[in-house]
Write an enzyme that holds these catalytic residues in place. Structure first.
Site, mmCIF file in Angstrom:
data_model
loop_
_atom_site.group_PDB
_atom_site.id
_atom_site.type_symbol
_atom_site.label_atom_id
_atom_site.label_comp_id
_atom_site.label_asym_id
_atom_site.label_seq_id
_atom_site.Cartn_x
_atom_site.Cartn_y
_atom_site.Cartn_z
ATOM 1 N N ARG A 157 0.725 -1.205 0.087
ATOM 2 C CA ARG A 157 0.072 0.057 -0.109
ATOM 3 C C ARG A 157 0.881 1.213 -0.034
ATOM 4 N NH1 ARG A 157 -2.238 -3.367 4.186
ATOM 5 N NH2 ARG A 157 -4.527 -3.970 3.552
ATOM 6 N N LYS A 181 -2.503 -1.966 7.898
ATOM 7 C CA LYS A 181 -3.657 -1.495 8.564
ATOM 8 C C LYS A 181 -3.797 -1.919 9.927
ATOM 9 C CE LYS A 181 -6.456 -0.246 4.538
ATOM 10 N NZ LYS A 181 -7.531 -0.195 3.773
ATOM 11 N N HIS A 250 -1.978 2.513 -6.238
ATOM 12 C CA HIS A 250 -2.910 1.428 -5.826
ATOM 13 C C HIS A 250 -3.117 0.677 -7.212
ATOM 14 C CE1 HIS A 250 -5.924 -0.266 -3.534
ATOM 15 N NE2 HIS A 250 -6.989 -0.037 -4.360
ATOM 16 N N ARG A 253 -0.270 -1.969 -6.850
ATOM 17 C CA ARG A 253 -0.646 -3.010 -5.826
ATOM 18 C C ARG A 253 -1.973 -3.940 -6.550
ATOM 19 N NH1 ARG A 253 -1.409 -4.417 -0.417
ATOM 20 N NH2 ARG A 253 -3.804 -4.541 0.193
ATOM 21 N N HIS A 276 -4.938 -8.838 3.519
ATOM 22 C CA HIS A 276 -6.335 -8.869 4.218
ATOM 23 C C HIS A 276 -7.023 -9.680 5.035
ATOM 24 C CE1 HIS A 276 -7.052 -7.095 -0.608
ATOM 25 N NE2 HIS A 276 -6.668 -6.329 0.433
ATOM 26 N N TYR A 285 -10.861 -7.585 -4.631
ATOM 27 C CA TYR A 285 -9.618 -6.494 -4.989
ATOM 28 C C TYR A 285 -8.968 -7.038 -6.250
ATOM 29 C CZ TYR A 285 -5.651 -3.659 -4.002
ATOM 30 O OH TYR A 285 -4.688 -2.720 -4.222
#
Length: 319
Positions: A157, A181, A250, A253, A276, A285
């Site tokens: 990311r 994250k 993005h 990725r 994820h 995604y």
């Protein structure tokens, strides 16, 4: 006790609608652009209601607005655009209630349809190879190519790339420790090309950054490179090196995930590499074309493997 609603109010563009826009401008002090947006969306509703021979603003029902939402959807509006229309309608009816021109707000329980999640385009493998193999023209381009190699190599990311410290990459092991994250750390493989790019960047970095700076990627001033700067440099790289589409982090990725999944078919592995928590996120995604999925199914499922048609027909005839 609710005030009585007039038996029939015109849904023409003047009257309550014009008063409402004036209310937004003078009392609520909204900007002229915001007022124009409200007026445009409500004029669209007014025109539709007049086509339906509606009895007026005070008589519009939730059923009417559900039909209107369906009409907007058929017109091609996204869920987000429809949600904006509904927001304008709710606020308009709040005003009508205040002015005792309506007895309820028919838009309160109406929800816009969910929009399909829009995904960035995937860069072609050959084009990415061409862009990443392009020779850097100055020290900052050495840094830029290193960033983009690492982002595509490991599916990072933007925030993960920007937060990398100089000791996050183990060049001997070919691994990078990344904090994603929620502060969740994961260990990612780093490809050969990305390791080569890092080896070229580190001597340049040592000339820019003070010893106290821990960031792997620094600006010409020697401090950690910002998210916006990384985005701008990637866009610049695409323009200078001849990309046929705008490059952004993005996309790299997404391309990493798509190219890896197309080659391996291992959704769980891609999920782990992307960081994820839910595999459903990975399914949204990444993408595979249906023909590829059909080939995987035909080759892998024990009840789907296709036999030679001629052999099968001969067996049927001899039985």
């Amino acid at each position: 006790m609710s005030a009585p609603v007039p038996a029939r109010q015109s849904c023409e563009l003047g009257g309550p609608l014009a008063d409402f826009i004036q209310h937004l401008a003078s009392e609520k002090r909204l900007s002229p652009l915001t007022c124009t947006n409200y007026q445009r969306d409500l004029q669209r509703l007014a025109a539709w209601l007049m086509e339906q021979d509606s009895p007026g603003w005070g008589r519009v029902s939730g059923h009417d607005l559900r039909r209107y939402v369906a009409h907007l959807s058929r017109q091609g509006l996204s869920g987000r655009s429809i949600a904006r229309h509904l927001s304008a309608i709710r606020r308009f009816y709040q005003y009508l209630l205040r002015e005792r021109l309506a007895s309820d707000n028919p838009a309160l329980d109406i929800r816009a349809p969910k929009s399909r999640r829009r995904l960035p385009g995937v860069a072609d493998v050959d084009q990415l190879n061409y862009l990443l193999d392009a020779a850097p023209d100055d020290p900052l381009e050495i840094r830029d190519r290193c960033m983009f190699e690492l982002m595509y190599s490991s599916g990072l990311r933007l925030a993960e790339l920007a937060s990398l410290d100089i000791d996050a990459v183990d060049r001997q092991a070919g691994e990078a420790r990344v904090v994603g994250k929620g502060g969740k750390a994961r260990l990612l493989p780093v490809g050969r090309k990305a390791l080569q790019a890092i080896a070229q960047w580190l001597p340049v970095r040592s000339q820019l950054a003070p010893e106290s700076e821990r960031a792997l990627f620094v600006s010409r001033r020697g401090d950690r490179l910002s998210h916006r700067s990384i985005q701008a440099r990637l866009s610049r790289w695409g323009i200078v090196k001849g990309a046929d589409q705008k490059l952004h982090p993005h996309m790299l990725r997404h391309s990493f995930a798509s190219h890896l999944l197309e080659s391996s078919g291992d959704l769980r592995a891609v999920q782990e590499l992307l960081g994820h928590a839910d595999i459903a996120t990975t399914q949204v995604y990444t993408h595979l074309d249906f023909q590829h999925l059909a080939r995987v199914y035909d080759q892998s499922h024990p009840r789907a493997r296709r036999r030679n048609t001629a052999t099968h027909d001969n067996q049927e005839g001899n039985s």
